[in-house]
Design an enzyme around this catalytic site. Sequence first.
Site, PDB file in Angstrom:
ATOM      1  N   LYS A 153       0.835  -1.203   0.000  1.00 16.60           N
ATOM      2  CA  LYS A 153       0.000   0.000   0.000  1.00 16.60           C
ATOM      3  C   LYS A 153       0.871   1.255   0.000  1.00 16.60           C
ATOM      4  CE  LYS A 153      -3.875  -2.426   2.074  1.00 16.60           C
ATOM      5  NZ  LYS A 153      -4.728  -2.739   3.235  1.00 16.60           N
ATOM      6  N   GLN A 163      -4.963  -1.577   9.483  1.00 17.05           N
ATOM      7  CA  GLN A 163      -4.839  -2.889   8.863  1.00 17.05           C
ATOM      8  C   GLN A 163      -5.391  -3.959   9.810  1.00 17.05           C
ATOM      9  OE1 GLN A 163      -3.838  -3.308   5.720  1.00 17.05           O
ATOM     10  NE2 GLN A 163      -3.962  -5.529   5.744  1.00 17.05           N
ATOM     11  N   ASP A 200     -11.197   2.674   3.690  1.00 15.71           N
ATOM     12  CA  ASP A 200     -11.439   1.228   3.574  1.00 15.71           C
ATOM     13  C   ASP A 200     -12.928   0.946   3.336  1.00 15.71           C
ATOM     14  OD1 ASP A 200      -9.426  -0.651   3.630  1.00 15.71           O
ATOM     15  OD2 ASP A 200      -9.115  -0.501   5.792  1.00 15.71           O
TER      16      ASP A 200
HETATM   17  N1  GUN Z   1      -6.860  -6.947   5.926  1.00 15.25           N
HETATM   18  C1  GUN Z   1      -7.110  -7.652   4.792  1.00 15.25           C
HETATM   19  N2  GUN Z   1      -7.676  -6.860   3.863  1.00 15.25           N
HETATM   20  C2  GUN Z   1      -7.793  -5.638   4.411  1.00 15.25           C
HETATM   21  C3  GUN Z   1      -8.307  -4.397   3.936  1.00 15.25           C
HETATM   22  O1  GUN Z   1      -8.790  -4.250   2.810  1.00 15.25           O
HETATM   23  N3  GUN Z   1      -8.230  -3.361   4.808  1.00 15.25           N
HETATM   24  C4  GUN Z   1      -7.728  -3.493   6.054  1.00 15.25           C
HETATM   25  N4  GUN Z   1      -7.713  -2.415   6.845  1.00 15.25           N
HETATM   26  N5  GUN Z   1      -7.253  -4.623   6.535  1.00 15.25           N
HETATM   27  C5  GUN Z   1      -7.284  -5.688   5.712  1.00 15.25           C
END
Ligand code: GUN
Length: 293
Positions: A53, A97, A120
């Site tokens: 990311k 996350q 998100d």
């Molecule tokens: N863990 C797995 N996929 C995601 C996501 O799209 N966002 C977040 N914050 N955590 C994750």
Amino acid sequence: MYQLIDGKAISEQVKLEIAEEVKLMVDAGKRPPHLAVIIVGHDGGSETYVAHKVKSCEQVGFKSTKIAFEANVTEAELLSKINELNRDNELDGFIVQLPLPKHISEQKVIESIDYHKDVDGFHPVNVGRMSIGLPCYVSATPYGILELIKRYNIPTSGKNCVVIGRSNIVGKPIASLMMQKGYPGDATVTVCHSRTKNLKEICLQADIIIAALGQPGFLSADMVKEGASVIDVGTTRVPSEKTKSGFRLSGDVKFDEVAPKCSFITPVPGGVGPMTIVSLLKNTLLAAKKEIY
Ligand code: GUN
């Protein structure tokens, strides 16, 4: 002959488009979009995702900030940091996350994020707004699926769309989006899950199948109508002797036997997966442009 949906290529193309917009913003004297990512502990998968990311932000010219806490951080400390980010005017959006250590409530954390910065799309306000068709942040996987459908002009109006899986992050939102007015939407949607009877018969009626149940190789050729389009959301890690990491990603679709029957099909890897980070970038750009009110 089926057409392969190349998520990797589309994701690179969308990143170029985002970079172009960022350049225009910066040329006009604005600061670039700014995303923060909070990570707690040292989960291997999470560290890899967060690194991707941050790198993707760089590629499109965003500013990014990584905030790392040890696994023993208290819920109160985490909530206090979130509160600080909510009030930071130099920050457009942020994510925490997941998964989080067991002593921290994920729901409490998600609900403490200002929904204007919830890129998100996990906050109940965003989920609710999405379901009634208001401007909102759509979560990464459904957003990525819609983008692929659009870029390949896959017809959806009046089509039978079968979603397999009812998770909060994929099955439910994509079902809701596929039935919404307009394109890509206007589909007749059926959601199947572990208690569904006659799953095979239902799938055989589908013009579009979105497989998001997390069971490697679940969808076989005998469940797919000739000419259907198949979107494979599965990304289960299965042991493999052929890769350095010792595992490979397996989709929910038996690709080799299903693909010859399809109009369009996504591979795993290289289908939906690469689109998810692009969705996060798109949402951050929306946040920077203050388009979600
Ligand atoms: N863990 C797995 N996929 C995601 C996501 O799209 N966002 C977040 N914050 N955590 C994750």
